[in-house]
Scaffold this motif. Structure first.
Motif, PDB file in Angstrom:
ATOM      1  N   LEU A 190       0.991  -1.171   0.033  1.00 10.71           N
ATOM      2  CA  LEU A 190       0.052   0.189  -0.113  1.00 10.71           C
ATOM      3  C   LEU A 190       0.771   1.065  -0.063  1.00 10.71           C
ATOM      4  O   LEU A 190       1.763   1.256   0.969  1.00 10.71           O
ATOM      5  N   ASP A 196       0.508   5.721  -0.261  1.00  9.58           N
ATOM      6  CA  ASP A 196      -0.221   7.055  -0.225  1.00  9.58           C
ATOM      7  C   ASP A 196      -0.372   7.404  -1.702  1.00  9.58           C
ATOM      8  O   ASP A 196       0.751   7.148  -2.647  1.00  9.58           O
ATOM      9  N   LEU A 254      -4.914   6.283  -2.541  1.00  6.08           N
ATOM     10  CA  LEU A 254      -4.329   4.916  -2.327  1.00  6.08           C
ATOM     11  C   LEU A 254      -3.692   4.374  -3.539  1.00  6.08           C
ATOM     12  O   LEU A 254      -4.368   4.362  -4.667  1.00  6.08           O
TER      13      LEU A 254
END
Length: 246
Positions: free
Chosen positions: A130, A132, A230
């Motif tokens: 993951l 940002d 995301l």
């Protein structure tokens, strides 16, 4: 790239506006047998098990909070697989130590932690990453991206290049986690070369040199999604050597 822009991706990869929606986004990166569980690193977490707590006894508070959130998500995913709660210690190489019949991976951003777990009988390895939704810093580009990857980025719209560079970073992190369970080998970013397909939300990570059983030219397949907040990549290697299911 504007904050509201997203590339074409699988139908399940819609913008994440709540935890249930985010879970659906991440499930869309994996085959159905892979369980996904989420936690919030900013929220209070259940107490760690003793074998876990000892691993981060000297960690700064932010790292300890992230670690606890990861273990909470992992135990929730274990439960979804039908396993009783169990400690998930950290090995000397910092990798999670899963129960013998489980494979898994953990990743987090500042406000989201995800654990992806699956039966070891069905999958050799799982990888999740993951990030940002933010451009990859320009000074990291030469370290993260090969010449061919940078040439591909140069062919993309200028306002998309930074986000796509972050996607390449995420895909390499995801593929690295997957291969590590089998090779236990550390390597630099240029050992993998990523080819994203922006129309299908899929990518391939190709080894540029021999790493364990993976020869130069061996390919691992994964999936990705880019939402408003995301960037996420997922990969599942099938139980048959050479099989990769994303």
């Amino acid at each position: 790239m504007s904050a509201g822009h997203s590339f074409n991706a699988p139908a399940t990869a819609r913008d994440a506006v709540s935890d249930p929606a985010r879970a659906d986004v991440l499930r869309g990166l994996f085959p159905p047998a892979v369980e996904i569980a989420l936690s919030n690193p900013r929220a209070p977490q259940p107490a760690l098990w003793p074998d876990e707590a000892s691993a981060i006894a000297r960690a700064v508070p932010a790292r300890a909070q992230e670690f606890a959130a990861g273990r909470a998500a992992a135990r929730a995913a274990l439960g979804a697989l039908g396993h009783p709660p169990a400690a998930i210690p950290m090995a000397p190489d910092r990798a999670p130590v899963w129960p013998a019949d489980v494979v898994g991976s953990i990743s987090h951003t500042a406000d989201l932690c995800a654990a992806a777990l699956a039966p070891a009988a069905a999958f050799r390895a799982i990888g999740i990453d993951l990030e940002d939704h933010a451009d990859l810093p320009a000074d990291l580009l030469p370290m993260v991206c090969t010449l061919d990857e940078r040439a591909w980025l140069a062919s993309q719209p200028r306002d998309a290049a930074g986000i796509l560079a972050r996607l390449i970073f995420s895909a390499k992190e995801c593929a690295y986690k997957c291969q590590y369970r089998m090779t236990e080998t550390l390597f630099d970013f240029d050992t993998l070369e990523v080819t994203p397909d922006l129309d299908t939300g899929q990518f391939e990570a190709t080894f540029t040199r021999q790493i364990g059983a993976f020869g130069a030219g061996a390919r691992l397949a994964g999936r990705f999604v880019i939402t408003q907040d995301l960037i996420a990549c997922g990969m599942a290697l099938g139980s048959t050597p050479g099989a990769a299911r994303g």
